[in-house]
Design a protein around this motif. Structure first.
Motif, PDB file in Angstrom:
ATOM      1  N   PHE A   2    -106.122 -67.179   3.227  1.00 45.92           N
ATOM      2  CA  PHE A   2    -106.552 -67.278   1.834  1.00 45.92           C
ATOM      3  C   PHE A   2    -105.569 -68.118   1.032  1.00 45.92           C
ATOM      4  CE2 PHE A   2    -106.888 -66.148  -2.572  1.00 45.92           C
ATOM      5  CZ  PHE A   2    -108.261 -66.201  -2.788  1.00 45.92           C
ATOM      6  N   ASP A   3    -104.271 -67.871   1.205  1.00 49.29           N
ATOM      7  CA  ASP A   3    -103.258 -68.637   0.470  1.00 49.29           C
ATOM      8  C   ASP A   3    -103.316 -70.119   0.820  1.00 49.29           C
ATOM      9  OD1 ASP A   3    -102.382 -66.402  -0.904  1.00 49.29           O
ATOM     10  OD2 ASP A   3    -100.665 -66.043   0.416  1.00 49.29           O
ATOM     11  N   ARG A   4    -103.631 -70.433   2.067  1.00 45.93           N
ATOM     12  CA  ARG A   4    -103.707 -71.821   2.515  1.00 45.93           C
ATOM     13  C   ARG A   4    -104.996 -72.510   2.065  1.00 45.93           C
ATOM     14  NH1 ARG A   4    -103.914 -71.003   7.841  1.00 45.93           N
ATOM     15  NH2 ARG A   4    -106.173 -71.202   7.811  1.00 45.93           N
ATOM     16  N   ASP A   5    -106.141 -71.804   2.211  1.00 46.16           N
ATOM     17  CA  ASP A   5    -107.448 -72.441   2.004  1.00 46.16           C
ATOM     18  C   ASP A   5    -108.161 -72.024   0.719  1.00 46.16           C
ATOM     19  OD1 ASP A   5    -106.998 -73.515   4.535  1.00 46.16           O
ATOM     20  OD2 ASP A   5    -108.190 -71.973   5.547  1.00 46.16           O
ATOM     21  N   GLY A   6    -107.691 -70.954   0.082  1.00 42.33           N
ATOM     22  CA  GLY A   6    -108.366 -70.460  -1.110  1.00 42.33           C
ATOM     23  C   GLY A   6    -109.628 -69.671  -0.798  1.00 42.33           C
ATOM     24  N   MET A   7    -109.875 -69.435   0.470  1.00 41.47           N
ATOM     25  CA  MET A   7    -111.021 -68.642   0.903  1.00 41.47           C
ATOM     26  C   MET A   7    -110.748 -68.111   2.295  1.00 41.47           C
ATOM     27  SD  MET A   7    -113.789 -71.706   1.595  1.00 41.47           S
ATOM     28  CE  MET A   7    -114.034 -71.857  -0.143  1.00 41.47           C
ATOM     29  N   ILE A  58    -111.025 -58.276   0.889  1.00 40.55           N
ATOM     30  CA  ILE A  58    -111.460 -59.668   1.041  1.00 40.55           C
ATOM     31  C   ILE A  58    -112.335 -60.077  -0.141  1.00 40.55           C
ATOM     32  CG2 ILE A  58    -112.918 -61.220   2.409  1.00 40.55           C
ATOM     33  CD1 ILE A  58    -111.885 -59.677   4.914  1.00 40.55           C
ATOM     34  N   MET A  59    -113.281 -59.225  -0.503  1.00 45.84           N
ATOM     35  CA  MET A  59    -114.171 -59.543  -1.625  1.00 45.84           C
ATOM     36  C   MET A  59    -113.376 -59.672  -2.928  1.00 45.84           C
ATOM     37  SD  MET A  59    -117.058 -60.098  -0.347  1.00 45.84           S
ATOM     38  CE  MET A  59    -117.982 -60.283  -1.852  1.00 45.84           C
ATOM     39  N   GLN A 109    -111.259 -62.695  -7.366  1.00 43.62           N
ATOM     40  CA  GLN A 109    -110.107 -62.831  -8.250  1.00 43.62           C
ATOM     41  C   GLN A 109    -109.306 -64.105  -7.990  1.00 43.62           C
ATOM     42  OE1 GLN A 109    -107.844 -59.187  -7.903  1.00 43.62           O
ATOM     43  NE2 GLN A 109    -109.557 -57.930  -8.585  1.00 43.62           N
ATOM     44  N   LYS A 110    -109.653 -64.797  -6.901  1.00 38.45           N
ATOM     45  CA  LYS A 110    -108.983 -66.041  -6.504  1.00 38.45           C
ATOM     46  C   LYS A 110    -107.472 -65.850  -6.318  1.00 38.45           C
ATOM     47  CE  LYS A 110    -112.349 -69.309  -8.229  1.00 38.45           C
ATOM     48  NZ  LYS A 110    -112.772 -69.968  -7.038  1.00 38.45           N
ATOM     49  N   THR A 111    -107.136 -64.727  -5.679  1.00 39.00           N
ATOM     50  CA  THR A 111    -105.748 -64.436  -5.334  1.00 39.00           C
ATOM     51  C   THR A 111    -105.743 -63.566  -4.084  1.00 39.00           C
ATOM     52  OG1 THR A 111    -103.683 -63.386  -6.047  1.00 39.00           O
ATOM     53  CG2 THR A 111    -105.711 -62.459  -6.931  1.00 39.00           C
ATOM     54  N   SER A 112    -104.699 -63.704  -3.281  1.00 34.28           N
ATOM     55  CA  SER A 112    -104.581 -62.883  -2.081  1.00 34.28           C
ATOM     56  C   SER A 112    -103.942 -61.525  -2.359  1.00 34.28           C
ATOM     57  CB  SER A 112    -103.769 -63.623  -1.012  1.00 34.28           C
ATOM     58  OG  SER A 112    -102.460 -63.892  -1.477  1.00 34.28           O
ATOM     59  N   ASP A 113    -103.611 -61.251  -3.612  1.00 32.96           N
ATOM     60  CA  ASP A 113    -102.941 -59.994  -3.957  1.00 32.96           C
ATOM     61  C   ASP A 113    -103.686 -58.735  -3.496  1.00 32.96           C
ATOM     62  OD1 ASP A 113    -100.850 -61.422  -5.034  1.00 32.96           O
ATOM     63  OD2 ASP A 113    -101.487 -61.160  -7.124  1.00 32.96           O
ATOM     64  N   PRO A 114    -105.016 -58.656  -3.631  1.00 33.27           N
ATOM     65  CA  PRO A 114    -105.676 -57.429  -3.153  1.00 33.27           C
ATOM     66  C   PRO A 114    -105.438 -57.148  -1.669  1.00 33.27           C
ATOM     67  CG  PRO A 114    -107.139 -58.608  -4.627  1.00 33.27           C
ATOM     68  CD  PRO A 114    -105.956 -59.518  -4.368  1.00 33.27           C
TER      69      PRO A 114
END
Length: 186
Positions: free
Chosen positions: A91-96, A160-161, A166-171
């Motif tokens: 997610f941090d690398r690709d944004g998804m 993941i959802m 939220q467009k962040t890997s924090d969750p």
């Protein structure tokens, strides 16, 4: 790569990026550089049949990757943490998180199509079986392991959802910190 596999690979990415309803047949044809006849040759029942093939492909990717991770690590806690860390890095690398979730497709199509719902249910069942097997190896009873597996699936899929919305890997980072601690409490 054969034509059918190419169609599945490209369509899987499109469905995960835009959703089933957000991707038109013409977009799939253009992305695959195919005629409508060629697509229907491989998927005579059309777009829904293609979606089910994509779901099976996603399931194979997810379960193969999970089985590799869960075999490598000695405990459910460390395997789960490693798997989530991999998702966070992607997610941090690709944004998804492409190729590792089908939750959005389930929420979009699961109530509209019984064959799609069944394909998704099978995928979640396989994921829970991987968790259950590792938890039983860690000493949990099968019944307890199955309950924990449902909780793990819900936590990770929900994480993941949340990352995607939220467009962040924090969750997922939080799930990675909290979930192993919860497993120790059982």
């Amino acid at each position: 790569m054969d034509t059918k596999s190419l169609i599945i690979d490209i369509s899987t990415t499109l469905f995960q990026q835009k959703g089933y309803l957000g991707v038109g047949l013409n977009e799939i044809l253009k992305a695959c550089n195919l005629s409508k006849g060629s697509l229907y040759h491989h998927f005579p029942n059309g777009k829904e049949e293609l979606l089910i093939a994509c779901l099976h492909s996603i399931n194979e990717t997810i379960t193969t990757d999970m089985e590799t991770i869960f075999q490598y690590y000695s405990s459910t806690q460390t395997a789960t943490q490693a798997m989530i860390e991999k998702l966070v890095a992607q997610f941090d690398r690709d944004g998804m998180i492409i190729g590792y979730t089908f939750s959005s497709l389930v929420s979009e199509m699961g109530s509209l199509s019984e064959p799609v719902r069944n394909a998704c249910a099978l995928s979640f069942t396989k994921i829970q079986e991987i968790y259950t097997k590792k938890l039983v190896a860690d000493g949990f009873t099968k019944e307890t392991a199955q309950s924990i597996a449902i909780m793990m699936t819900a936590s990770i899929e929900g994480g993941i959802m949340l990352c995607l919305t939220q467009k962040t890997s924090d969750p997922l980072k939080i799930v990675s910190q909290v979930l192993p601690n919860l497993l120790r409490e059982f």
